[in-house]
Write a protein that holds these residues in place. Structure first.
Motif, PDB file in Angstrom:
ATOM      1  N   ILE A  37     -53.146 -40.728  74.003  1.00 25.57           N
ATOM      2  CA  ILE A  37     -53.670 -41.402  75.194  1.00 25.57           C
ATOM      3  C   ILE A  37     -53.702 -40.426  76.366  1.00 25.57           C
ATOM      4  N   PHE A  38     -54.668 -40.678  77.242  1.00 27.35           N
ATOM      5  CA  PHE A  38     -54.931 -39.844  78.406  1.00 27.35           C
ATOM      6  C   PHE A  38     -54.563 -40.686  79.628  1.00 27.35           C
ATOM      7  N   LEU A  39     -53.503 -40.273  80.333  1.00 29.93           N
ATOM      8  CA  LEU A  39     -52.970 -41.044  81.453  1.00 29.93           C
ATOM      9  C   LEU A  39     -52.888 -40.203  82.712  1.00 29.93           C
ATOM     10  N   THR A  40     -52.971 -40.905  83.847  1.00 34.79           N
ATOM     11  CA  THR A  40     -52.607 -40.299  85.115  1.00 34.79           C
ATOM     12  C   THR A  40     -51.713 -41.294  85.851  1.00 34.79           C
ATOM     13  N   ASN A  41     -50.615 -40.806  86.377  1.00 37.66           N
ATOM     14  CA  ASN A  41     -49.720 -41.631  87.170  1.00 37.66           C
ATOM     15  C   ASN A  41     -50.189 -41.512  88.617  1.00 37.66           C
ATOM     16  N   LEU A  42     -50.666 -42.612  89.176  1.00 34.71           N
ATOM     17  CA  LEU A  42     -51.241 -42.577  90.526  1.00 34.71           C
ATOM     18  C   LEU A  42     -50.220 -42.221  91.604  1.00 34.71           C
ATOM     19  N   HIS A  43     -48.935 -42.423  91.333  1.00 37.61           N
ATOM     20  CA  HIS A  43     -47.915 -42.146  92.345  1.00 37.61           C
ATOM     21  C   HIS A  43     -47.423 -40.699  92.316  1.00 37.61           C
ATOM     22  N   THR A  44     -47.416 -40.090  91.133  1.00 37.62           N
ATOM     23  CA  THR A  44     -46.912 -38.716  91.016  1.00 37.62           C
ATOM     24  C   THR A  44     -48.038 -37.699  90.890  1.00 37.62           C
ATOM     25  N   GLY A  45     -49.246 -38.162  90.553  1.00 41.09           N
ATOM     26  CA  GLY A  45     -50.380 -37.262  90.361  1.00 41.09           C
ATOM     27  C   GLY A  45     -50.390 -36.567  89.013  1.00 41.09           C
ATOM     28  N   GLU A  46     -49.401 -36.816  88.177  1.00 42.13           N
ATOM     29  CA  GLU A  46     -49.353 -36.183  86.853  1.00 42.13           C
ATOM     30  C   GLU A  46     -50.437 -36.780  85.950  1.00 42.13           C
ATOM     31  N   THR A  47     -51.159 -35.908  85.274  1.00 40.94           N
ATOM     32  CA  THR A  47     -52.213 -36.320  84.348  1.00 40.94           C
ATOM     33  C   THR A  47     -52.021 -35.549  83.055  1.00 40.94           C
ATOM     34  N   GLU A  48     -52.063 -36.272  81.946  1.00 38.28           N
ATOM     35  CA  GLU A  48     -51.804 -35.604  80.674  1.00 38.28           C
ATOM     36  C   GLU A  48     -52.367 -36.400  79.503  1.00 38.28           C
ATOM     37  N   ARG A  49     -52.806 -35.672  78.484  1.00 38.85           N
ATOM     38  CA  ARG A  49     -53.134 -36.257  77.184  1.00 38.85           C
ATOM     39  C   ARG A  49     -51.881 -36.117  76.331  1.00 38.85           C
ATOM     40  N   VAL A  50     -51.447 -37.231  75.731  1.00 41.93           N
ATOM     41  CA  VAL A  50     -50.203 -37.201  74.958  1.00 41.93           C
ATOM     42  C   VAL A  50     -50.444 -37.777  73.569  1.00 41.93           C
ATOM     43  N   LEU A  51     -50.153 -36.971  72.558  1.00 44.00           N
ATOM     44  CA  LEU A  51     -50.180 -37.412  71.166  1.00 44.00           C
ATOM     45  C   LEU A  51     -48.818 -38.030  70.873  1.00 44.00           C
ATOM     46  N   PHE A  52     -48.806 -39.310  70.497  1.00 40.37           N
ATOM     47  CA  PHE A  52     -47.526 -39.996  70.275  1.00 40.37           C
ATOM     48  C   PHE A  52     -47.368 -40.554  68.867  1.00 40.37           C
ATOM     49  N   TYR A  53     -48.443 -40.556  68.081  1.00 41.00           N
ATOM     50  CA  TYR A  53     -48.397 -41.166  66.755  1.00 41.00           C
ATOM     51  C   TYR A  53     -49.281 -40.347  65.829  1.00 41.00           C
ATOM     52  N   ASP A  54     -48.730 -39.948  64.662  1.00 39.41           N
ATOM     53  CA  ASP A  54     -49.495 -39.116  63.745  1.00 39.41           C
ATOM     54  C   ASP A  54     -49.102 -39.418  62.302  1.00 39.41           C
ATOM     55  N   GLN A  55     -50.101 -39.755  61.501  1.00 42.78           N
ATOM     56  CA  GLN A  55     -49.926 -39.979  60.070  1.00 42.78           C
ATOM     57  C   GLN A  55     -48.818 -40.992  59.755  1.00 42.78           C
ATOM     58  N   GLN A  93     -58.230 -47.629  75.567  1.00 38.44           N
ATOM     59  CA  GLN A  93     -58.901 -46.370  75.849  1.00 38.44           C
ATOM     60  C   GLN A  93     -59.971 -46.051  74.803  1.00 38.44           C
ATOM     61  N   GLN A  94     -59.729 -46.398  73.563  1.00 44.02           N
ATOM     62  CA  GLN A  94     -60.728 -46.187  72.521  1.00 44.02           C
ATOM     63  C   GLN A  94     -61.999 -46.980  72.825  1.00 44.02           C
ATOM     64  N   ARG A  95     -61.820 -48.146  73.363  1.00 40.18           N
ATOM     65  CA  ARG A  95     -62.969 -48.994  73.689  1.00 40.18           C
ATOM     66  C   ARG A  95     -63.831 -48.381  74.791  1.00 40.18           C
ATOM     67  N   TYR A  96     -63.182 -47.738  75.769  1.00 43.97           N
ATOM     68  CA  TYR A  96     -63.906 -47.230  76.931  1.00 43.97           C
ATOM     69  C   TYR A  96     -64.090 -45.713  76.934  1.00 43.97           C
ATOM     70  N   GLY A  97     -63.540 -45.035  75.960  1.00 44.30           N
ATOM     71  CA  GLY A  97     -63.672 -43.585  75.885  1.00 44.30           C
ATOM     72  C   GLY A  97     -62.537 -42.879  76.587  1.00 44.30           C
ATOM     73  N   GLN A  98     -62.354 -41.634  76.256  1.00 44.32           N
ATOM     74  CA  GLN A  98     -61.230 -40.870  76.797  1.00 44.32           C
ATOM     75  C   GLN A  98     -61.646 -39.794  77.786  1.00 44.32           C
ATOM     76  N   GLN A  99     -62.815 -39.946  78.377  1.00 46.77           N
ATOM     77  CA  GLN A  99     -63.258 -38.943  79.338  1.00 46.77           C
ATOM     78  C   GLN A  99     -62.452 -39.015  80.635  1.00 46.77           C
ATOM     79  N   LYS A 100     -62.073 -40.219  81.035  1.00 49.06           N
ATOM     80  CA  LYS A 100     -61.275 -40.400  82.252  1.00 49.06           C
ATOM     81  C   LYS A 100     -59.932 -41.005  81.872  1.00 49.06           C
TER      82      LYS A 100
END
Length: 180
Positions: A37-55, A93-100
């Motif tokens: 998932i691709f997240l941004t925390n509006l309060h800290t400004g941190e933005t990151e793509r995070v892989l959390f589940y695999d196989q 996010q899959q429904r709306y895309g991961q561009q933003k």
């Protein structure tokens, strides 16, 4: 059959053991074997793509990173988050895309923060799912709040609240219910 224990197999066993209490394996297999998932925390400004589940396994580093991104920014306190939330956010996010990135307004809240918000804001629950690490308030740029609410309700995975004036949706992994 070869009984050689590889480093990868040991790591998988370690991941399974460490996450079995915290994050049980899903009953129904997710739609993809890899979830990021691709997240941004509006309060800290941190933005990151995070892989959390695999196989079929949760990735401890990914779970830790997401918990950090969803921390109580007022106290800089990290709480244990329910991984089911991540699957819900991934589905949205899959429904709306991961561009933003998904814009996070609130994730984990300490009891002290929740009590402060109750005194200074309207509509803050005394017993908030945020304090249990089971809730996220979020929005997606250029996605209508009502539409996002309807999509989240369709998953029937927990509580969903709509906050039209603030333009965000609340999801949690407690019992199924809707408001707003």
């Amino acid at each position: 059959m070869n009984s050689v224990v590889t480093r990868r197999n040991l790591l998988k066993l370690g991941v399974m053991a460490s996450t079995s209490l915290m994050a049980p394996r899903l009953l129904a297999q997710p739609q993809t074997s890899t979830q990021e998932i691709f997240l941004t925390n509006l309060h800290t400004g941190e933005t990151e793509r995070v892989l959390f589940y695999d196989q079929g396994y949760y990735l401890p580093d990914g779970l830790d990173r997401l918990a950090w991104l969803l921390r109580d920014h007022r106290r800089n306190e990290v709480g244990g988050m329910d991984p089911k939330l991540y699957h819900l956010l991934f589905s949205v996010q899959q429904r709306y895309g991961q561009q933003k990135p998904i814009q996070i307004i609130s994730g984990y809240r300490s009891q002290a923060t929740n009590q402060w918000l109750q005194k200074h804001s309207d509509g803050v629950a005394k017993v908030s799912q945020h304090t249990f690490g089971q809730a996220v308030d979020f929005r997606i740029p250029k996605v209508d709040t009502q539409e996002l609410f309807d999509i989240c309700c369709s998953y029937r995975q927990g509580g969903v609240g709509r906050y039209l004036s603030s333009r965000f949706v609340h999801i949690d992994t407690a019992r199924v219910r809707y408001w707003g």
